[in-house]
Enzyme design. Structure first.
Site, PDB file in Angstrom:
ATOM      1  N   LYS A   1       1.088   4.099  -2.933  1.00 19.54           N
ATOM      2  CA  LYS A   1       0.738   5.495  -2.669  1.00 19.54           C
ATOM      3  C   LYS A   1       1.929   6.437  -2.885  1.00 19.54           C
ATOM      4  CE  LYS A   1      -3.583   4.786  -1.843  1.00 19.54           C
ATOM      5  NZ  LYS A   1      -4.601   5.290  -2.764  1.00 19.54           N
TER       6      LYS A   1
ATOM      7  N   TYR B   1       0.842  -1.206   0.000  1.00 18.09           N
ATOM      8  CA  TYR B   1       0.000   0.000   0.000  1.00 18.09           C
ATOM      9  C   TYR B   1       0.881   1.262   0.000  1.00 18.09           C
ATOM     10  CZ  TYR B   1      -4.061   2.889   1.286  1.00 18.09           C
ATOM     11  OH  TYR B   1      -5.064   3.829   1.306  1.00 18.09           O
TER      12      TYR B   1
HETATM   13  N1  LIG Z   1     -10.165   5.158   4.056  1.00 20.61           N
HETATM   14  C1  LIG Z   1      -8.949   5.521   4.381  1.00 20.61           C
HETATM   15  O1  LIG Z   1      -8.538   5.461   5.558  1.00 20.61           O
HETATM   16  C2  LIG Z   1      -8.013   6.055   3.327  1.00 20.61           C
HETATM   17  C3  LIG Z   1      -6.906   6.808   3.729  1.00 20.61           C
HETATM   18  C4  LIG Z   1      -6.035   7.290   2.776  1.00 20.61           C
HETATM   19  C5  LIG Z   1      -6.267   7.027   1.432  1.00 20.61           C
HETATM   20  N2  LIG Z   1      -7.357   6.298   1.071  1.00 20.61           N
HETATM   21  C6  LIG Z   1      -7.543   6.023  -0.365  1.00 20.61           C
HETATM   22  O2  LIG Z   1      -8.757   6.590  -0.781  1.00 20.61           O
HETATM   23  C7  LIG Z   1      -9.283   5.850  -1.886  1.00 20.61           C
HETATM   24  C8  LIG Z   1     -10.730   5.473  -1.587  1.00 20.61           C
HETATM   25  O3  LIG Z   1     -10.764   4.659  -0.425  1.00 20.61           O
HETATM   26  P1  LIG Z   1     -12.083   4.463   0.432  1.00 20.61           P
HETATM   27  O4  LIG Z   1     -11.690   4.535   1.854  1.00 20.61           O
HETATM   28  O5  LIG Z   1     -13.162   5.330  -0.099  1.00 20.61           O
HETATM   29  O6  LIG Z   1     -12.395   2.920   0.084  1.00 20.61           O
HETATM   30  P2  LIG Z   1     -13.806   2.147  -0.035  1.00 20.61           P
HETATM   31  O7  LIG Z   1     -13.463   0.708   0.132  1.00 20.61           O
HETATM   32  O8  LIG Z   1     -14.820   2.746   0.876  1.00 20.61           O
HETATM   33  O9  LIG Z   1     -14.246   2.447  -1.543  1.00 20.61           O
HETATM   34  C9  LIG Z   1     -13.446   2.038  -2.609  1.00 20.61           C
HETATM   35  C10 LIG Z   1     -14.278   1.902  -3.875  1.00 20.61           C
HETATM   36  O10 LIG Z   1     -13.409   1.459  -4.932  1.00 20.61           O
HETATM   37  C11 LIG Z   1     -14.063   0.423  -5.655  1.00 20.61           C
HETATM   38  N3  LIG Z   1     -13.066  -0.460  -6.266  1.00 20.61           N
HETATM   39  C12 LIG Z   1     -12.125  -1.206  -5.632  1.00 20.61           C
HETATM   40  N4  LIG Z   1     -11.414  -1.921  -6.528  1.00 20.61           N
HETATM   41  C13 LIG Z   1     -11.915  -1.630  -7.749  1.00 20.61           C
HETATM   42  C14 LIG Z   1     -11.611  -2.057  -9.078  1.00 20.61           C
HETATM   43  N5  LIG Z   1     -10.649  -2.945  -9.333  1.00 20.61           N
HETATM   44  N6  LIG Z   1     -12.322  -1.537 -10.109  1.00 20.61           N
HETATM   45  C15 LIG Z   1     -13.323  -0.655  -9.876  1.00 20.61           C
HETATM   46  N7  LIG Z   1     -13.656  -0.220  -8.634  1.00 20.61           N
HETATM   47  C16 LIG Z   1     -12.969  -0.702  -7.591  1.00 20.61           C
HETATM   48  C17 LIG Z   1     -14.900  -0.306  -4.593  1.00 20.61           C
HETATM   49  O11 LIG Z   1     -15.944  -1.071  -5.174  1.00 20.61           O
HETATM   50  C18 LIG Z   1     -15.403   0.857  -3.754  1.00 20.61           C
HETATM   51  O12 LIG Z   1     -16.618   1.366  -4.239  1.00 20.61           O
HETATM   52  C19 LIG Z   1      -8.351   4.642  -2.043  1.00 20.61           C
HETATM   53  O13 LIG Z   1      -7.424   4.926  -3.047  1.00 20.61           O
HETATM   54  C20 LIG Z   1      -7.662   4.552  -0.718  1.00 20.61           C
HETATM   55  O14 LIG Z   1      -6.394   3.937  -0.805  1.00 20.61           O
HETATM   56  C21 LIG Z   1      -8.241   5.811   1.983  1.00 20.61           C
END
Ligand SMILES: NC(=O)c1ccc[n+]([C@@H]2O[C@H](COP(=O)([O-])OP(=O)(O)OC[C@H]3O[C@@H](n4cnc5c(N)ncnc54)[C@H](O)[C@@H]3O)[C@@H](O)[C@H]2O)c1
Length: 255
Positions: A165, A161
């Protein structure tokens, strides 16, 4: 009164078209809601079977396309359908992502490959597809990639991860460098833990409770706090901001 910058005090995204990957849940979903309320039309691209229904429940003007972003053929389909429906694409928000955790010595090829493919490679290929479209149309635009605090610091069990990132932040700078001349701005936002399904999966429990105490703000982020920053970066008000990685971490990485 000064009025020479073309800034927009109302922060409107009216009539803009945004492609939002991962728009069916979490940060992507919050971004769809925020952009819709700001007047934009959103095209959600997500693996969730109900993506179109989710899009239209937020606004009848939105649409959703179901597909797997690790399949590059899906990307052409997204652009084709969005262009056919709306005639232009102004923003890309790369929010689809996954988390798969294990120690560096034990992480499987499957976890490593899936994390890099979904979080880094798919974001790049999506940006390349939309960037090419914007260059050919000569319309400029704004791309926001979702990085993470994990892109700038080391986190236990996050080796794939963190690598993905860190790659997102580096890629963002190169795209901004190459595409500035086309009027395309490319930025990243890097949140701390956000209270979404992914955030809960990685951080629920005693490790997360300890981590929270290390954040100066002493809390995790809400999805709409990330959406608001993304909307600002897409707005006219951010017209001179490109290649930037905006930390949204309650101050965690200042230490
Ligand atoms: N939640 C956190 O703590 C956090 C922190 C920092 C960064 N992020 C980043 O933010 C972004 C969104 O994360 P989130 O927390 O909203 O996650 P989440 O799991 O709530 O939502 C992710 C979405 O991406 C979709 N997805 C996953 N793989 C896919 C694929 N192969 N093709 C199409 N769609 C796909 C899922 O169906 C889902 O709707 C990610 O890149 C994550 O790494 C999240």
């Amino acid at each position: 009164m000064l009025d020479y910058t073309g800034t927009d005090i109302d922060f409107s995204l009216k009539d803009k078209v945004a492609i939002i990957t991962g728009g069916a849940a979490g940060i992507g979903y919050a971004t769809v809601e925020f952009f819709t309320r700001k007047g934009a039309v959103c095209v959600l691209a997500d693996i969730n079977e109900k993506t179109d229904q989710i899009a239209r429940e937020i606004s009848a003007n939105n649409m959703g396309i179901t597909g797997d972003l690790t399949d590059s053929k899906f990307m052409g389909r997204i652009v084709e359908q969005a262009d056919k429906a709306f005639g232009h694409i102004d923003f890309l928000i790369n929010s689809a992502g996954i988390v798969a955790l294990d120690s560096a010595e034990n992480i499987s090829d499957e976890y490593w490959d899936k994390t890099i493919q979904t979080n880094l490679t798919a974001s790049f290929k999506m940006a390349r597809t939309i960037g090419k479209y914007m260059i050919e149309k000569g319309i400029g635009g704004s791309i926001v990639n979702i990085g993470s605090q994990a892109g700038v610091i080391a986190l236990d069990r996050h080796v794939a991860y963190c690598a993905a990132k860190g790659g997102i932040i580096a890629m963002t700078k190169v795209l901004a460098l190459e595409w500035g001349k086309y009027g395309i701005r490319v930025n990243a936002v890097s949140p701390t833990v956000v209270l979404t399904e992914l955030g809960h999966k990685a951080w629920d429990g005693p490790v997360g409770d300890l981590f929270k105490k290390e954040i100066p703000a002493e809390r995790f982020a809400e999805p709409d706090e990330i959406a608001a920053a993304i909307a600002f970066l897409c707005s006219k008000n951010a017209g001179m901001i490109t290649g930037h990685n905006l930390m949204i971490d309650g101050g965690y990485t200042i230490k």
